[in-house]
Design a protein around this motif. Sequence first.
Motif, PDB file in Angstrom:
ATOM      1  N   ASP A  30       0.848  -1.208  -0.037  1.00 40.39           N
ATOM      2  CA  ASP A  30       0.067  -0.066   0.044  1.00 40.39           C
ATOM      3  C   ASP A  30       0.881   1.190  -0.001  1.00 40.39           C
ATOM      4  OD1 ASP A  30      -2.444  -1.580  -0.029  1.00 40.39           O
ATOM      5  OD2 ASP A  30      -2.601  -1.310   2.030  1.00 40.39           O
ATOM      6  N   GLU A  31       2.196   1.195   0.777  1.00 42.32           N
ATOM      7  CA  GLU A  31       3.044   2.364   0.989  1.00 42.32           C
ATOM      8  C   GLU A  31       3.663   2.577  -0.421  1.00 42.32           C
ATOM      9  OE1 GLU A  31       5.498   1.820   4.159  1.00 42.32           O
ATOM     10  OE2 GLU A  31       3.815   1.800   5.555  1.00 42.32           O
ATOM     11  N   ILE A  32       3.920   1.514  -1.175  1.00 39.21           N
ATOM     12  CA  ILE A  32       4.842   1.626  -2.422  1.00 39.21           C
ATOM     13  C   ILE A  32       3.741   2.060  -3.410  1.00 39.21           C
ATOM     14  CG2 ILE A  32       5.515   0.187  -4.306  1.00 39.21           C
ATOM     15  CD1 ILE A  32       6.894  -1.622  -2.134  1.00 39.21           C
ATOM     16  N   ALA A  35      -1.946  -4.071  -7.032  1.00 34.39           N
ATOM     17  CA  ALA A  35      -0.930  -4.897  -6.406  1.00 34.39           C
ATOM     18  C   ALA A  35      -1.363  -6.174  -6.810  1.00 34.39           C
ATOM     19  CB  ALA A  35      -0.765  -4.743  -5.076  1.00 34.39           C
ATOM     20  N   GLU A  36      -0.632  -7.215  -7.050  1.00 34.41           N
ATOM     21  CA  GLU A  36      -0.871  -8.495  -7.024  1.00 34.41           C
ATOM     22  C   GLU A  36       0.120  -9.519  -6.370  1.00 34.41           C
ATOM     23  OE1 GLU A  36      -3.701 -10.004  -8.840  1.00 34.41           O
ATOM     24  OE2 GLU A  36      -4.153  -7.964  -9.703  1.00 34.41           O
ATOM     25  N   SER A  37      -0.339 -10.767  -5.887  1.00 39.78           N
ATOM     26  CA  SER A  37       0.494 -11.338  -5.185  1.00 39.78           C
ATOM     27  C   SER A  37       1.281 -12.597  -6.211  1.00 39.78           C
ATOM     28  CB  SER A  37      -0.164 -12.196  -3.995  1.00 39.78           C
ATOM     29  OG  SER A  37      -0.245 -11.174  -3.033  1.00 39.78           O
ATOM     30  N   GLY A  38       2.415 -12.933  -6.080  1.00 38.38           N
ATOM     31  CA  GLY A  38       3.058 -14.230  -6.875  1.00 38.38           C
ATOM     32  C   GLY A  38       4.505 -13.750  -7.143  1.00 38.38           C
ATOM     33  N   VAL A  39       5.018 -14.590  -8.051  1.00 34.38           N
ATOM     34  CA  VAL A  39       6.385 -14.124  -8.473  1.00 34.38           C
ATOM     35  C   VAL A  39       6.296 -13.174  -9.330  1.00 34.38           C
ATOM     36  CG1 VAL A  39       8.144 -15.319  -9.905  1.00 34.38           C
ATOM     37  CG2 VAL A  39       6.939 -16.704  -8.549  1.00 34.38           C
TER      38      VAL A  39
END
Length: 140
Positions: free
Chosen positions: A64-66, A85-89
């Motif tokens: 969130d800060e980024i 934002a997405e989670s993963g490699v």
Amino acid sequence: MGKRVLVPFDDSEQAHEALEYVLDEHAGDELTAIHAIDPAEWGYGAPGNTLGEHWQQEAREESDEIQESAQAVADEYGVELTTVAESGVPSDVITQYADDNGIDQIVIGSHGRSGTRRLLLGSVAEEVARKVSIPVTIIG
């Protein structure tokens, strides 16, 4: 309508250079900054483990800060920017997002990591450039 341009953004110096390049060169295009939340950086807690959940929450708060940092840069330029934002490699997240969202070009910093981590994990920019069939501009 202009191009859809994706900028991977991790708040590193190279990511800032890439974002500023895009804000200068593609101000009239549809711009998106994406932050990949790398599960490898969440710690070694197993899924469902309280420690793992703690690291995941910290990673999301940092993301969130980024994203806010990217938005602040765009605001300085007076240019509209979408942040996600997405989670993963990271290389997989970036290429999948580009595929799923009709991205026309990716502009990415040459590397976000430095030192040993970069050598061990490889260059995300290099992996992205190899995986996509759209133009990739590597900055820095």
